[in-house]
Motif scaffolding. Structure first.
Motif, PDB file in Angstrom:
ATOM      1  N   ALA A   1       0.832  -1.208   0.000  1.00 53.30           N
ATOM      2  CA  ALA A   1       0.000   0.000   0.000  1.00 53.30           C
ATOM      3  C   ALA A   1       0.868   1.260   0.000  1.00 53.30           C
ATOM      4  N   ALA A   2       1.946   1.227   0.761  1.00 54.37           N
ATOM      5  CA  ALA A   2       2.855   2.383   0.814  1.00 54.37           C
ATOM      6  C   ALA A   2       3.565   2.566  -0.525  1.00 54.37           C
ATOM      7  N   LEU A   3       3.978   1.467  -1.146  1.00 52.63           N
ATOM      8  CA  LEU A   3       4.633   1.554  -2.458  1.00 52.63           C
ATOM      9  C   LEU A   3       3.694   2.190  -3.478  1.00 52.63           C
ATOM     10  N   LYS A   4       2.443   1.761  -3.495  1.00 55.84           N
ATOM     11  CA  LYS A   4       1.469   2.325  -4.434  1.00 55.84           C
ATOM     12  C   LYS A   4       1.200   3.795  -4.137  1.00 55.84           C
ATOM     13  N   ALA A   5       1.016   4.115  -2.863  1.00 54.18           N
ATOM     14  CA  ALA A   5       0.713   5.502  -2.484  1.00 54.18           C
ATOM     15  C   ALA A   5       1.842   6.453  -2.863  1.00 54.18           C
ATOM     16  N   GLU A   6       3.078   5.977  -2.765  1.00 57.29           N
ATOM     17  CA  GLU A   6       4.235   6.822  -3.059  1.00 57.29           C
ATOM     18  C   GLU A   6       4.737   6.665  -4.488  1.00 57.29           C
ATOM     19  N   ARG A   7       4.098   5.785  -5.265  1.00 58.08           N
ATOM     20  CA  ARG A   7       4.461   5.541  -6.666  1.00 58.08           C
ATOM     21  C   ARG A   7       5.922   5.087  -6.802  1.00 58.08           C
ATOM     22  N   VAL A   8       6.278   4.121  -5.968  1.00 62.10           N
ATOM     23  CA  VAL A   8       7.610   3.529  -5.993  1.00 62.10           C
ATOM     24  C   VAL A   8       7.445   2.056  -6.358  1.00 62.10           C
ATOM     25  N   THR A   9       8.287   1.582  -7.268  1.00 64.59           N
ATOM     26  CA  THR A   9       8.194   0.180  -7.678  1.00 64.59           C
ATOM     27  C   THR A   9       9.112  -0.693  -6.828  1.00 64.59           C
TER      28      THR A   9
END
Length: 174
Positions: free
Chosen positions: A114-122
């Motif tokens: 969820a944090a990866l998606k929210a911050e747009r980090v792969t």
């Protein structure tokens, strides 16, 4: 067509003189304002830096903007930056308004999706960051934090654990 490449020597001399004076003035103002004025940038710092660059370009190339006006604009931008950072150090409310908080992306060897998606980090960007720090396995990462300036901080597993340096990072599970 000649005006396209060259107008006159006076224009070039003005650009050189005003450019050197504006640059010197900007350097003096930045030195007077302290190290914090152009530190590692968050979004607010980036805006101020771009505004300073735009102001310098305007003073250099726009003959209708006097040097004194440009220096005043520099001073105003630097003063506002100084005042806001001064306030943010003294007020948590102001600090939260102008700065983002660090985000935990990996915790105890597991991606926080969820944090990866929210911050747009792969996940690939995280793995690249781990490799850059010499971490051979995701399981060896106690934590990966996306800092307020956009950098990744990689914390390796140790016997003490990562908790002490993660006290300001909210733990949001998958």
């Amino acid at each position: 067509m000649e005006q396209f490449f060259f107008s006159n020597w006076t224009s070039i001399a003005r650009t050189l003189v005003i450019g050197m004076a504006a640059y010197a003035g900007l350097i003096v103002l930045l030195r007077l304002s302290g190290k914090r004025t152009l530190t590692k940038m968050n979004a607010f710092d980036l805006i101020v830096t771009v505004a300073l660059g735009s102001t310098l370009a305007t003073v250099l190339l726009n003959k209708s903007v006097p040097l004194a006006d440009g220096l005043t604009a520099f001073a105003l931008l630097i003063f506002l930056q100084y005042a806001l950072t001064w306030l943010s150090v003294r007020s948590k409310t102001v600090s939260k308004l102008i700065k983002s908080e660090p985000t935990l992306l990996v915790y105890q060897g597991a991606f926080l999706s969820a944090a990866l998606k929210a911050e747009r980090v792969t996940e690939a960007e995280i793995l690249a960051g781990l490799r850059e720090q010499g971490v051979a396995s995701l399981a060896d990462a106690a934590a990966v934090v996306l800092e307020t300036g956009g950098d990744l901080s990689i914390l390796k597993n140790t016997s003490d654990g990562p908790q002490s340096v993660l006290q300001d990072v909210p733990l949001k599970q998958k």
